[in-house]
Design an enzyme around this catalytic site. Structure first.
Site, PDB file in Angstrom:
ATOM      1  CB  VAL A 111     -32.165 -21.146 -21.293  1.00 24.24           C
ATOM      2  CG1 VAL A 111     -33.116 -20.939 -22.614  1.00 24.24           C
ATOM      3  CG2 VAL A 111     -32.429 -20.768 -20.098  1.00 24.24           C
ATOM      4  CG  ASP A 257      -5.579  -3.095   2.703  1.00 25.25           C
ATOM      5  OD1 ASP A 257      -4.630  -2.536   2.935  1.00 25.25           O
ATOM      6  OD2 ASP A 257      -6.441  -3.124   1.783  1.00 25.25           O
ATOM      7  CB  THR A 348       8.418   2.147   6.558  1.00 23.34           C
ATOM      8  OG1 THR A 348       7.290   2.818   5.844  1.00 23.34           O
ATOM      9  CG2 THR A 348       7.308   1.744   7.987  1.00 23.34           C
ATOM     10  CG  HIS A 770       3.489  -4.427  -6.249  1.00 16.02           C
ATOM     11  ND1 HIS A 770       4.492  -4.514  -6.839  1.00 16.02           N
ATOM     12  CD2 HIS A 770       3.766  -3.947  -5.043  1.00 16.02           C
ATOM     13  CE1 HIS A 770       5.545  -4.552  -6.056  1.00 16.02           C
ATOM     14  NE2 HIS A 770       4.854  -3.499  -4.914  1.00 16.02           N
ATOM     15  N   GLY A 793      19.820 -13.634 -23.862  1.00 16.48           N
ATOM     16  CA  GLY A 793      21.050 -13.139 -23.920  1.00 16.48           C
ATOM     17  C   GLY A 793      20.963 -12.484 -22.407  1.00 16.48           C
TER      18      GLY A 793
END
Length: 1111
Positions: A111, A257, A348, A770, A793
């Site tokens: 383009v 899965d 489990t 996760h 801290g």
């Protein structure tokens, strides 16, 4: 993972298909994919514009800044494209730290445009809403777009308007282009929302007099929304990050899965590496990878992966054998190690999953020994002792070195052992058996000394472990120890009160979903905590009517109401203020939004994993508006010792007792991972006086409540004296904790560690277990967050391995200065173990009510007489073979299977006039159902109709076995006044033979090894037909005697076994099974013909009076 990158081609395909805008979008669907096996002739046929236009070519492999790297060929003809590809296609190149092979290229029309016609646009998601970035200068030299671009945040559930776009984003755009751009941007945003994008960048976006051109595009979509967007997405391929090859094994595990309710993940990092992992849990898998890298094993780490969510034995076997297959393909001079690790499971069954791993180890024992593989195991959770025992046994029987450890050993200590940084103990200390539900009577007033194995580092005295800085002093709490605490809503900029105390000893909950095991676990926890009443008031299950469900409260049984909807449950139980939702990922959003319409619900825990992020953000928005605290999604929940626990949190009762979760301690924690929260229970119980409260906020990118939400609650709770935070790579929530410490809002000691430190050591991006565990910028890395916390801290250990030491040090300081005074231990009440669990552990035995030896449906695959169903079909055994397995528990010869099938075929039907078919027809015409009509016909089968197979077999066998001659047999039966079963036919005769018998006779004579009894019966037939021609050996008699020959001579049965099958009625089963097909046919025929109620005609009935009356 939720947000997954898609290829540029896929992104543009979505855009061209589904973008709604008045702007003239150019070059729609004008792109061609090129790889090493591209047929150029065919490609130009499919895309003729390749021959006529100037072209652009670039790799489509998730590579950023391709222009800067010289990976874009511009303004070329087709021959120029092919020349340009010669030096790049299938060539290795380096992008940043990643090395990879350039395999896929995209060719598009060139383009021509000016710099002034280039623009930049990006949309990305955050917790509060979606940010739209626009800059009037685009292209490769755009620079720091975050600093330059105009920015507009569209709040969750809001819409982007064209007037907003013009006023806030297009301030530097020429007037003649504002209308086109505003229409395009609104359409793009709507597409982004409708197709569940999480990130969409176009640079450059070209706008000229002809219209809008999308030149370069990068995008991510929320993969969990597949069930919503499947029709629009189609089948989406998610390419791996550049520098990491796509392996078929990864695709295989991804497919497992997708088909499983459990979580199974596998990423290959270095298939030639010597360190392999098989870790249970999304959080734990990251911790193990961190520790391996901390100990210098990053270059030898072969894979990242995790299995969690209670996978079945078969699923675990499939996962384990994939890893064992991969690791035994190439030898390593130092041998290899396999780390089978995990935190303490909540629900489990460890023994069940380990059975799958043990099966895989047995199958691969040869290659494992050949490749000198050593296996290190550490696990805890339900039935883990049995799992560890089985794992240890397989090591002894196979000769593979397997070192086994339980909860007494620090989670990552086995990594140090595997990598040679610490010695392997000969006999590690073992915790009590799962069956030990009684608290150790020797428990003293103080917390007993820890018995866990130290970390790989040398044990350190408390004075050696110190934080980077002491927490800065802050202003006084100003009366913040109140029941409610303010939480600012970032979107609306107002403050809504949320409860500081989520759970009390009187808290009552409703459970959404039929999760009886979780409910019983909650009730057992309530009982050992000496609650007056169960914490579960009711259950909601929309798929059944209102009813009662039985549970145990201590020793006695109680009934719990189950309602069909939330409205009834909340109305009947106004005291409930907590909802624990076990709704599926598809229904969790609707059920949660419904629950928040009831003002009494103040806390909701959402267990489901895989809820689309857009839906989660909508739930969060409503929860903030209504002052509801959400824990989750993708969480196990939380626990407040002595008060309340959510679902399966804390695991089995033995772990509840071992971690002292039946009474409060002084330490509160918050983590993302559910499994790691249970590990924190273990660590905190061994190093302090125990847990006061713990929450797992969930592994998604946008948890319903954040780390800071709970840290502030703990800060304002008098019983909490120190706080532990287990953070994670991804997101910036931990920086709010830093700010809270620096500003003095958080004054209690905070021990914090962010997992995922290994991510910066990998050459390519790795998505951890996760959904939220992925750093999108440097500040989101675990290393950056740990350093920021240290600087603020907080007490930050050097690694997760030292987390327990730091917690102990801080706790000891608080005890020394009098802040914490350890309480006297009080043993909890005992709770009887459930029968089913006691049996699972092998603690009891009981005679079974039933015994079966023909079929087993308990495993992953149905088994017929020891033969898996897949093998039945693979061997093409047919119906006869299946009948042989189920009836005779044998794999019969092929000819025997064929004979059985022939018998079923010839006995299938004999017309509507016979008594069984007649009964079936009458019953069907009376409007009865299939089962009733079939049963009506079957009940006519007996000695006179169809039941002669057994009787014929018995009579002929007895006569033949006793040495009786055929004539003697016929004469004896006549003398005794008995019919010879299997002899005689109403229609057929020697002159009109039964072709069914002839067909069977031909087959038997050709295939059977011996036909002694059949020959005897045929001799009998010669005698009987000489007296009357219809006294032939009929089909029942033929099958009966031929079957005896089969059983006696096929080689599969002893003589006693063959006789026993005849005696117990097996042969009549052939007629019953075969004729059932015909009866069903007659039933269907009558229904199809719509025949009415049958009434027998009068003229076919002879009406006679009793004799004494007729006289």
């Amino acid at each position: 993972m939720s947000a997954k990158a898609i290829s540029e081609q896929t992104g543009k395909e979505f855009l061209f298909k589904h973008l709604c805008t008045s702007a003239a979008l150019q070059n729609r669907f004008r792109y061609a994919n090129v790889s090493a096996d591209t047929d150029w002739a065919r490609l130009t046929q499919e895309h003729p514009w390749l021959l006529t236009e100037r072209l652009v070519v670039k790799p489509d492999q998730l590579i950023k800044r391709r222009g800067k790297l010289g990976l874009v060929g511009v303004d070329l003809d087709l021959q120029g494209v092919r020349e340009w590809l010669k030096s790049r296609l299938m060539k290795e190149t380096t992008v940043g730290k990643a090395k990879g092979v350039l395999r896929n290229f995209l060719v598009e029309p060139f383009v021509p445009h000016t710099q002034e016609e280039e623009y930049y646009v990006c949309i990305y998601a955050t917790r509060e809403g979606d940010h739209v970035l626009f800059h009037h200068e685009g292209g490769v030299d755009i620079g720091d777009v975050d600093a330059k671009a105009q920015r507009l945040m569209v709040a969750v559930d809001d819409k982007l308007r064209e007037d907003q776009v013009r006023e806030e984003l297009l301030t530097h755009v020429p007037e003649d282009k504002k209308e086109v751009l505003s229409s395009f941007l609104v359409g793009l945003f709507n597409l982004y929302e409708d197709l569940y994008f999480t990130y969409l960048e176009i640079n450059p976006l070209v706008v000229n007099k002809d219209g809008v051109y999308v030149l370069d595009m990068a995008a991510k979509i929320d993969a969990t929304a597949d069930y919503i967007c499947k029709a629009k997405w189609g089948d989406v391929e998610f390419p791996p990050p550049f520098g990491r090859e796509a392996y078929p094994e990864e695709a295989y595990i991804a497919d497992l899965d997708a088909k499983s309710g459990a979580s199974l993940k596998l990423t290959l990092l270095n298939p030639r590496g010597r360190i392999w992992t098989m870790v249970a849990g999304g959080g734990a898998s990251v911790v193990y990878s961190d520790t391996i890298c901390d100990l210098g094993g990053v270059d030898e780490l072969a894979n990242y992966g995790e299995y969690s969510g209670a996978p079945s034995e078969q699923q675990t076997y499939d996962y384990a054998k994939t890893i064992l297959s991969l690791m035994t393909r190439e030898k390593h001079p130092q041998g290899k190690v396999l780390i089978v690790g995990g935190s303490i499971a909540n629900f489990t069954n460890v023994a069940a999953t380990f059975k799958g791993i043990v099966r895989a180890i047995k199958d691969y024992q040869g290659p494992l020994k050949e490749h000198e593989v050593t296996i290190f195991v550490r696990r805890g959770g339900p039935n883990y002792q049995e799992g560890l025992r089985v794992m240890g046994e397989v090591g002894k029987t196979t000769g593979i070195p397997i070192h086994v450890f339980g909860t007494e050993t620090h989670m990552t200590a086995i990594v140090g052992m595997a990598l040679g940084h610490r010695p392997i103990p000969n006999q590690p200390p073992m915790d009590a058996h799962t069956a030990n539900f009684l608290l150790n009577a020797s428990s003293g007033p103080m917390t007993p000394a820890a018995t866990r194995t130290a970390s790989f580092s040398e044990p350190r005295s408390p004075t050696e472990v110190s934080p980077a800085k002491k927490p800065k002093a802050g202003p006084p709490p100003d009366g913040l120890h109140s029941v409610l605490w303010p939480q600012k809503n970032v979107v609306t900029d107002d403050w809504t009160a949320k409860a500081t105390t989520l759970f009390r000893k009187q808290t009552k909950a409703i459970i959404w979903g039929m999760q009886t095991r979780a409910v019983q676990g909650m009730m057992d926890f309530d009982y050992v905590c000496s609650r007056d009443e169960p914490s579960v008031a009711a259950m909601v299950y929309p798929f059944t009517g209102d009813h009662k469900q039985k549970f145990y409260w201590g020793h006695k049984e109680i009934l719990l109401p189950v309602y069909k909807n939330m409205a009834d449950a909340t109305k009947k139980h106004p005291e409930v203020d907590v909802l624990i939702s076990f709704a599926s990922l598809r229904s969790a959003f609707d059920s949660t939004m419904e629950a928040m319409q009831f003002p009494q619900i103040r806390t909701i825990s959402i267990i489901a994993e895989g809820i689309p992020e857009a839906q989660t953000r909508k739930m969060i928005k409503v929860a903030d508006e209504k002052g509801v605290t959400i824990i989750g999604p993708a969480t196990v929940g939380g626990i407040k010792p002595g008060c309340f626990k959510i679902g399966n949190t804390g695991g089995m009762l033995d772990n509840i007792l071992a971690s002292k979760l039946y009474r409060p301690g002084s330490v509160a924690y918050v983590s993302r991972s559910g499994g790691m929260s249970n590990e924190l229970n273990n660590i905190i119980s061994r190093t302090t006086d125990g847990v006061y409260e713990g929450v797992a906020i969930g592994g998604d990118r946008y948890p319903g409540s954040t780390f800071m939400d709970h840290v502030l609650r703990y800060q304002d709770t008098p019983g909490v004296e120190m706080i532990v935070v287990l953070g994670e790579i991804g997101g910036t929530e931990e920086y709010r904790i830093c700010q809270g410490i620096i500003e003095g809002r958080i004054t209690k000691p905070v021990v914090c560690w962010c997992i995922g430190t290994c991510a910066t050591m990998f050459s390519s991006e790795v998505q951890f277990g996760h959904a939220g565990a992925c750093a999108n910028q440097a500040s989101e890395t675990a290393l950056a967050k740990n350093q920021a916390l240290r600087d603020a801290g907080a007490y930050v250990p050097k690694s997760f391995d030292e987390l327990g030491n730091v917690i102990r040090t801080v706790y000891d300081e608080l005890v020394a200065n009098g802040t914490i005074v350890p309480a006297q231990e009080v043993p909890p009440p005992t709770v009887p173990m459930d029968y089913s669990w006691a049996r699972e552990l092998g603690l009891i035995r009981k005679p079974a009510s039933f015994m079966t030896s023909i079929c087993d449906e308990r495993g992953q695959e149905l088994i017929y007489a020891g033969m898996p169903i897949t093998e039945v079909f693979k061997e093409e055994m047919g119906l006869g073979g299946v009948l042989g397995l189920l009836w005779f528990q044998r794999r019969l010869p092929r000819y025997a299977c064929q004979f059985i099938e022939m018998c079923l075929m010839v006995t299938a039907d004999h017309g509507p006039a016979v008594s069984g078919a007649h009964n079936t027809i009458v019953c069907a015409r009376a409007g009865k159902d299939l089962i009733s009509s079939l049963t009506s016909g079957l009940l006519t089968i007996g000695d006179r109709f169809g039941g002669a197979l057994d009787a014929a077999a018995k009579q002929f066998s007895k006569a033949f076995d006793s040495g009786m001659l055929p004539m003697e047999f016929v004469n004896k039966m006549k003398k005794d006044g008995k019919l010879i079963m299997g002899i005689g036919h109403r229609v057929k005769s020697v002159n009109n033979p039964d072709m069914r018998v002839q067909i069977l006779k031909d087959f038997v004579k050709q295939h059977f090894t011996s036909t002694q009894l059949l020959d005897y019966a045929l001799d009998v037939e010669k005698i009987t037909t000489s007296k009357k021609p219809n006294l032939i050996l009929n089909v029942d008699g033929f099958i009966g005697v031929a079957f005896v020959d089969l059983l006696r001579t096929c080689g599969g049965f002893t003589r006693d076994e063959a006789d026993e099958f005849v005696e117990i009625g097996a042969l009549n089963g052939i007629f019953v099974l075969g004729r059932s097909m015909g009866f069903i046919g007659h039933y269907l025929d009558q229904k199809r013909l719509k025949q009415g109620l049958y009434r027998h005609p009068w003229d076919d009935i002879s009406y006679v009076l009793p004799e004494h009356m007729s006289m």
